[in-house]
Design a protein around this motif. Structure first.
Motif, short mmCIF file in Angstrom:
data_model
loop_
_atom_site.label_atom_id
_atom_site.label_comp_id
_atom_site.label_asym_id
_atom_site.label_seq_id
_atom_site.Cartn_x
_atom_site.Cartn_y
_atom_site.Cartn_z
N LYS A 182 19.14 37.43 8.25
CA LYS A 182 19.53 36.13 8.81
C LYS A 182 20.92 36.21 9.43
N ASN A 183 21.84 36.85 8.71
CA ASN A 183 23.21 36.97 9.23
C ASN A 183 23.26 37.76 10.53
N LEU A 184 22.49 38.87 10.59
CA LEU A 184 22.47 39.68 11.80
C LEU A 184 21.81 38.93 12.95
N PHE A 185 20.78 38.16 12.65
CA PHE A 185 20.10 37.38 13.67
C PHE A 185 21.05 36.37 14.31
N PHE A 186 21.76 35.63 13.48
CA PHE A 186 22.70 34.63 14.01
C PHE A 186 23.89 35.29 14.71
N ALA A 187 24.30 36.45 14.21
CA ALA A 187 25.38 37.18 14.88
C ALA A 187 24.96 37.60 16.28
N GLY A 188 23.72 38.07 16.41
CA GLY A 188 23.19 38.44 17.71
C GLY A 188 23.12 37.25 18.65
N LEU A 189 22.68 36.10 18.14
CA LEU A 189 22.63 34.88 18.95
C LEU A 189 24.01 34.50 19.47
N GLY B 167 18.10 42.72 20.67
CA GLY B 167 16.97 42.02 20.07
C GLY B 167 15.87 42.98 19.64
N LEU B 168 15.58 43.97 20.47
CA LEU B 168 14.56 44.97 20.12
C LEU B 168 14.97 45.77 18.90
N ALA B 169 16.25 46.15 18.83
CA ALA B 169 16.75 46.89 17.67
C ALA B 169 16.57 46.08 16.40
N PHE B 170 16.84 44.78 16.49
CA PHE B 170 16.65 43.90 15.33
C PHE B 170 15.17 43.81 14.97
N GLY B 171 14.30 43.57 15.97
CA GLY B 171 12.88 43.40 15.72
C GLY B 171 12.22 44.62 15.10
N PHE B 172 12.68 45.81 15.49
CA PHE B 172 12.08 47.03 14.97
C PHE B 172 12.66 47.43 13.61
N THR B 173 13.76 46.79 13.22
CA THR B 173 14.43 47.19 11.98
C THR B 173 14.25 46.19 10.85
N PHE B 174 14.22 44.89 11.18
CA PHE B 174 14.19 43.86 10.15
C PHE B 174 12.98 42.94 10.31
N GLU B 175 12.62 42.30 9.21
CA GLU B 175 11.61 41.25 9.24
C GLU B 175 12.25 39.99 9.82
N HIS B 176 11.62 39.41 10.83
CA HIS B 176 12.23 38.26 11.51
C HIS B 176 12.24 37.04 10.59
N PRO B 177 13.40 36.46 10.32
CA PRO B 177 13.47 35.31 9.41
C PRO B 177 13.00 34.00 10.05
N TYR B 178 12.98 33.94 11.37
CA TYR B 178 12.63 32.69 12.06
C TYR B 178 11.70 32.98 13.24
N HIS B 179 10.64 33.71 12.98
CA HIS B 179 9.81 34.21 14.07
C HIS B 179 9.24 33.09 14.94
N LEU B 180 8.59 32.11 14.33
CA LEU B 180 7.95 31.04 15.09
C LEU B 180 8.97 30.15 15.79
N ASP B 181 10.06 29.84 15.09
CA ASP B 181 11.11 29.01 15.69
C ASP B 181 11.74 29.71 16.90
N ALA B 182 11.98 31.01 16.76
CA ALA B 182 12.58 31.77 17.86
C ALA B 182 11.64 31.83 19.06
#
Length: 306
Positions: free
Chosen positions: A3-10, A27-42
């Motif tokens: 979650k922290n990395l996702f918001f940092a990227g945003l 974004g691709l690096a995040f998607g391939f490394t972590f489970e998306h915490p807000y997939h549908l919202d994003a």
């Protein structure tokens, strides 16, 4: 941590510190490394933000240029869409790809990627799985195009007009066309965005035609954001008193596009690639390769020009 990395990227994408291609790569690096915490919202946010960003970019367009490029690109767009749909149908038959998946991949390649798929899927009575496979194929190829096209254009010493036209004819999604052409130059951005939006208008006849063939009563999704893009161009061309505000709105459109690309990247994961499967992905790659190389050759030879 995700979650922290996702918001940092945003935050980084929205700050302007990342260029559109870097935002997509992050974004691709995040998607391939972590489970998306807000997939549908994003996913929902990226769709809305893309449309708003395109309208913002309209405040940097001159209407006379938009009309000139739109008229010139109409014939190329119509011919390209027809060719891509026929070739996609043939490749789908050859590779034994399921009918609706083959149709959605062809429509996404021919018109405007995820937007076209989202528009025609309901009237084609496509299932969630078929939509997911088609979107996964298109989004994966979009990512490659955004990173590779500018390098190819530079290596081939293409003019900005040539590159903008090529991007609009050969890249699936509007967001990736804008991202690639913006990196190449201001003229490329103007040409690429205008021709791509003219191409996106074909969502309407494609959806109507699909509904008639399928005898579907599903609601057709109209691309209203294109109308607002044209109105923004009108304002920028003829209502110059608000020019300082237009510059701000255009800048916000670029930032919005950067955030959109980051969000799209985070939605592509290893699971997405696995779910697509080999045959649909192969159909998408072959179709895109023929469209991209064919349009490039025609542009370089002077057969397609503005």
């Amino acid at each position: 941590m995700s979650k922290n990395l996702f918001f940092a990227g945003l935050i980084f994408a929205a700050s302007g510190l990342l260029s559109p291609p870097l935002a997509l790569a992050a974004g691709l690096a995040f998607g391939f490394t972590f489970e998306h915490p807000y997939h549908l919202d994003a996913k929902r946010l990226s769709k809305l933000l893309l449309q708003v960003s395109v309208v913002g970019l309209g405040f940097g367009m001159n209407l006379q240029q938009v009309l000139r490029v739109g008229r010139s690109g109409l014939i190329y767009t119509a011919a390209g869409i027809t060719f891509a749909m026929l070739l996609g149908w043939a490749l789908g038959k050859l590779l034994a790809v399921k009918g609706r998946i083959s149709f959605l991949i062809s429509a996404g390649t021919a018109i405007c990627g995820g937007s076209a798929i989202a528009a025609v899927a309901p009237v084609a009575n496509a299932t969630e799985e078929e939509i997911a496979v088609s979107l996964g194929t298109v989004f994966a190829l979009n990512s490659v195009a955004l990173l590779v096209f500018p390098a190819i254009g530079t290596a081939l010493h293409m003019t900005q007009t040539q590159f903008g036209l090529w991007s609009a004819l050969a890249i699936h999604d509007t967001s990736s066309v804008v991202g690639a052409s913006a990196k190449f130059g201001a003229v490329a951005l103007a040409v690429g965005t205008t021709v791509k939006l003219a191409r996106a208008l074909w969502i309407v006849p494609m959806s109507v035609g699909t509904a008639l063939v399928q005898k579907s009563k599903a609601k057709i999704q109209w691309p209203w954001f294109i109308l607002f893009f044209c109105l923004a161009s009108v304002a920028n061309t003829y209502v110059g008193v608000f020019q300082p505000a237009y510059s701000v709105l255009r800048h916000l459109g670029i930032l919005g596009l950067t955030v959109t690309l980051f969000l799209i990247g985070t939605g592509i994961s290893k699971r997405t690639i696995r779910e697509v499967g080999v045959r649909p992905m192969l159909q998408g790659i072959l179709l895109w390769a023929v469209v991209a190389t064919g349009s490039l050759a025609l542009i370089r030879a002077g057969w397609i020009s503005l």
